[in-house]
Enzyme design. Sequence first.
Site, short mmCIF file in Angstrom:
data_model
loop_
_atom_site.label_atom_id
_atom_site.label_comp_id
_atom_site.label_asym_id
_atom_site.label_seq_id
_atom_site.Cartn_x
_atom_site.Cartn_y
_atom_site.Cartn_z
N ASP A 141 40.23 42.26 31.22
CA ASP A 141 41.49 41.71 30.72
C ASP A 141 42.59 41.83 31.76
O ASP A 141 43.39 40.90 31.93
CB ASP A 141 41.92 42.44 29.44
CG ASP A 141 43.29 41.96 28.98
OD1 ASP A 141 43.39 40.80 28.58
OD2 ASP A 141 44.25 42.75 29.08
N SER A 199 42.96 39.24 24.57
CA SER A 199 43.60 40.16 25.51
C SER A 199 44.15 41.38 24.79
O SER A 199 43.88 42.53 25.16
CB SER A 199 44.72 39.42 26.25
OG SER A 199 45.47 40.31 27.06
#
Length: 429
Positions: free
Chosen positions: A161, A183
């Site tokens: 991420d 995310s």
Amino acid sequence: MDVIEIIRAKRDGGKLTPEQIDWVIGAYTRGEVAEEQMAALAMAIFLRGMDRAEVSRWTEAMLSSGDRLDFSDLARPTTDKHSTGGVGDKITLPLTPTVAACGAAVPQLSGRGLGHTGGTLDKLESIPGWRASLSTEEMRQVITDTGGVICAAGSGLAPADRKLYALRDVTGTVESIPLIAASIMSKKLAEGTAALVLDVKVGSGAFMKDADSARELARTMVDIGNDHGVRTVALLTDMATPLGRQVGNALEVAEAVEVLSGGGPADVVELTVALAREMLIATGLTPGENGVKDPAEALRDGSALQAWKDLIRAQGGDPDAPLPEAAERRVVLAPADGVLTRLDAYQVGLAAWRLGAGRARKEDAVSFGAGVTLHAKPGEAVKTGEPLFTLHADEPERFDRAALALEGAFDIEDAAVWKAEPLLIDRVS
């Protein structure tokens, strides 16, 4: 696997298989998929979207790219909160010790501000001695001793991420709801908490400007959390107007302490209590029943304030030390009599950023004392020549650009024009 084939599949509106998702996230994290190829796939996802199964698997793949914390052996049930970001949003500061004072454990991994939205770690670092970076062992000890911890996420949590977010930031793909949801949730699931409450902001000062988009994001994140065995609920809350009356790092810490001391602005208190109750209920603790203290009572009786002091001390800080103050101040006066009917959160956040409270790049330093004090909130009467804002900055040359950001940020009208909007807009579970 062929990355070109995966890009084409999503470009043409197809559904990515679990195997394709696992491979492309892993290969990108290892550097085997080029940045321009991942940028093309991110844009294809931005334009074509992903369904629930794809988003859930994408989140799992990013989660699996790094470490996962495990606090299941703690004596207390664990719960956490995540906000999508806003102006004056200091809620984590009073919320974490309040929930801890009511019997749950809160492993709160937080971030830094960028642009017009403030960061929790920047605020807390204005407290002398306080440390944001803790090892996993230190985190566990602080939670065990105080019931909560607020710290930076380690580099080992969801490294995919971190890499993908930086790419999205420079390729115009930040606003993809599937990618936003994955995310946020990959990082939150990596914390190892059993329950999660999401504060999804709506309005000018938020990432999501309208309730429909915010509701879609909330629904996507709630589904991801529940798909991964974490009890998840989301509140949609208003961010058209800044939260509280202080915007800036040390300014917001001082206001959070006011709330923990039983006072503070009504909107900050309302949201703190609402989120705290949701966090407790998600763990199976019912406020006001079976000896579980209600969050409002914890704010009144001093137990939340004591939990705050314990938490700050456990991370090296001095909760009683004076907070930094900006070297210079300038007052902006009300130009007319009437009632403040609008106060734009984005423009206030922009003013605070220009004063030095925020950063344009991740490596920039922030001024702990900089920010904006709001002398009136919507619904309150103002008079010509009386203070409307106080600007705080270390360099006086910052004042003119900050004042420019506030031009057009507010309306002063007749009292009959103003209509109160609810702070809590919706609940998604």
